[in-house]
Write an enzyme that holds these catalytic residues in place. Sequence first.
Site, PDB file in Angstrom:
ATOM      1  N   GLY A  28      58.088  97.582  -0.430  1.00 52.26           N
ATOM      2  CA  GLY A  28      58.163  96.555  -1.451  1.00 52.26           C
ATOM      3  C   GLY A  28      59.589  96.164  -1.788  1.00 52.26           C
ATOM      4  N   SER A  44      67.835  96.708   1.316  1.00 47.06           N
ATOM      5  CA  SER A  44      66.967  97.055   2.434  1.00 47.06           C
ATOM      6  C   SER A  44      66.970  98.563   2.688  1.00 47.06           C
ATOM      7  CB  SER A  44      67.444  96.324   3.694  1.00 47.06           C
ATOM      8  OG  SER A  44      66.670  96.678   4.810  1.00 47.06           O
ATOM      9  N   GLU A  75      63.067  90.623   2.783  1.00 48.36           N
ATOM     10  CA  GLU A  75      62.156  89.636   2.197  1.00 48.36           C
ATOM     11  C   GLU A  75      62.859  88.738   1.177  1.00 48.36           C
ATOM     12  OE1 GLU A  75      59.543  89.073   3.501  1.00 48.36           O
ATOM     13  OE2 GLU A  75      58.565  90.875   4.247  1.00 48.36           O
ATOM     14  N   HIS A  94      57.276  92.345  -5.060  1.00 43.77           N
ATOM     15  CA  HIS A  94      56.411  92.490  -3.882  1.00 43.77           C
ATOM     16  C   HIS A  94      55.996  93.944  -3.795  1.00 43.77           C
ATOM     17  CE1 HIS A  94      54.790  92.759   0.050  1.00 43.77           C
ATOM     18  NE2 HIS A  94      55.884  93.177   0.644  1.00 43.77           N
ATOM     19  N   HIS A 158      49.745  92.638   4.165  1.00 43.80           N
ATOM     20  CA  HIS A 158      51.118  92.945   3.741  1.00 43.80           C
ATOM     21  C   HIS A 158      51.290  93.090   2.228  1.00 43.80           C
ATOM     22  CE1 HIS A 158      55.354  93.351   4.450  1.00 43.80           C
ATOM     23  NE2 HIS A 158      55.685  92.220   3.851  1.00 43.80           N
TER      24      HIS A 158
END
Length: 212
Positions: A28, A44, A75, A94, A158
């Site tokens: 996420g 990341s 993302e 996310h 996802h």
Amino acid sequence: MELSQARDIVYQAGLDLVKEGLVARTWGNISLRLDDHSFVITPSGRNYETLTAEEIVAVRINDLTHQGDVKPSSEKGMHAEVYRRRPEINAVVHTHQRHASTVAAARKEVTGLSEDHARLLGKSVRCAAYALPGTKKLMKAAGQALEEGRHAALLANHGALCVGSTMEAAFRVALELEGACESFIAEAFARHYGTRASTMEEMHACYLTTAP
């Protein structure tokens, strides 16, 4: 918003999401709008529980350039797409939360929401068309799934994308989405089998193999 304040909010949100079981390890990503031109996002491949606020990365909305040596989430483009399309949205989360991810794996739209769920999520929760992570195709699909004032979308295979005017609001959306998806799965199971599942594992496994 001041950069240091925004970083602190994102950092704490990561810990809160782990505590609630909505994300784990490096899965996420979380972001917060700084202004009309930039936002901060989790880096990341970093574990939320060992992440520091200083590692939260500032990213430009228009071209996705970032400050410093720490690499932002892959993302970042999906978050930027939301900020471009929805000027009233200031926080994006996310997640790979369990119930929402199961419905996303079945690629279904969550309909028949209760009044309470609909008030926070929107009239339904769409599932964005499948696209590889970090791609422009996923950016566009996620943005489209959140159209018409929706605050949550599923990402095929996802997880989920939850948004809000504040980080607190986006966090509430994530929790509400999980409850809505649990009810959606349970009702689908009951319709198919005429009974309730005895365990959560049974409900999820059967839903994925029988979802209409």
